[in-house]
Write an enzyme that holds these catalytic residues in place. Sequence first.
Site, short mmCIF file in Angstrom:
data_model
loop_
_atom_site.label_atom_id
_atom_site.label_comp_id
_atom_site.label_asym_id
_atom_site.label_seq_id
_atom_site.Cartn_x
_atom_site.Cartn_y
_atom_site.Cartn_z
N CYS A 8 -3.14 -5.46 10.85
CA CYS A 8 -3.09 -4.18 10.13
C CYS A 8 -4.42 -3.46 10.38
O CYS A 8 -5.07 -3.74 11.38
CB CYS A 8 -2.78 -4.36 8.64
SG CYS A 8 -4.08 -5.12 7.65
N ARG A 14 -2.16 -5.82 3.86
CA ARG A 14 -0.87 -6.16 4.46
C ARG A 14 -0.90 -7.39 5.34
O ARG A 14 -0.10 -8.32 5.16
CB ARG A 14 -0.33 -4.97 5.27
CG ARG A 14 0.01 -3.76 4.42
CD ARG A 14 0.27 -2.55 5.26
NE ARG A 14 -0.97 -2.10 5.88
CZ ARG A 14 -1.05 -1.07 6.71
NH1 ARG A 14 0.03 -0.40 7.04
NH2 ARG A 14 -2.21 -0.71 7.21
N ASP A 128 0.69 1.28 3.90
CA ASP A 128 -0.58 0.71 3.47
C ASP A 128 -0.75 0.94 1.97
O ASP A 128 -0.82 2.08 1.52
CB ASP A 128 -1.72 1.36 4.24
CG ASP A 128 -3.05 0.66 4.05
OD1 ASP A 128 -3.14 -0.27 3.21
OD2 ASP A 128 -4.01 1.04 4.75
#
Length: 165
Positions: A8, A14, A128
Amino acid sequence: MRKLLFICTGNTCRSSLAEVIARRILEERGKEKEVLVSSAGLAAIPGMPASPQAIEVAEQEGLDLKGHQARNATPEGLKEADLILTMTEQHKQMICELVPRIDDKVYTLKEYAADTREEIENNPDIADPFGESVEVYQECYEELKRYVTRAMDKFLEKEPGADSA
């Protein structure tokens, strides 16, 4: 041992959550000695802890992110991975530009795990949650759990050295 890498941006939300979800799946299936799971960010600040919200959501799910330290993706680490799963299409594109000729093992998480193209057409990325509420992180966790589980099913049924997709 095969290597699976989640990517990420900052490696504090994440990809770190995806990593601990995947590790739990491997442990539940007795496959933890077959696959090395890790995570990294494309713009991580090395050593940063997981976000407090990610830690809280992980704890609620019986997972531990307290010792997590963010790390940056490196060309070497990307080349060594057998499969790279990114949270967004942009992450995938950046990796393919950073390390040419690895595009055959780089997918977005949803792209790799989705049952159909239609499933991800309108929403191809894992959003996100950085800076959002614990509730938003919980939603992200649920989405990650769904797609990581499917990705692990697919990855584990592949023979080592076989094409990733």
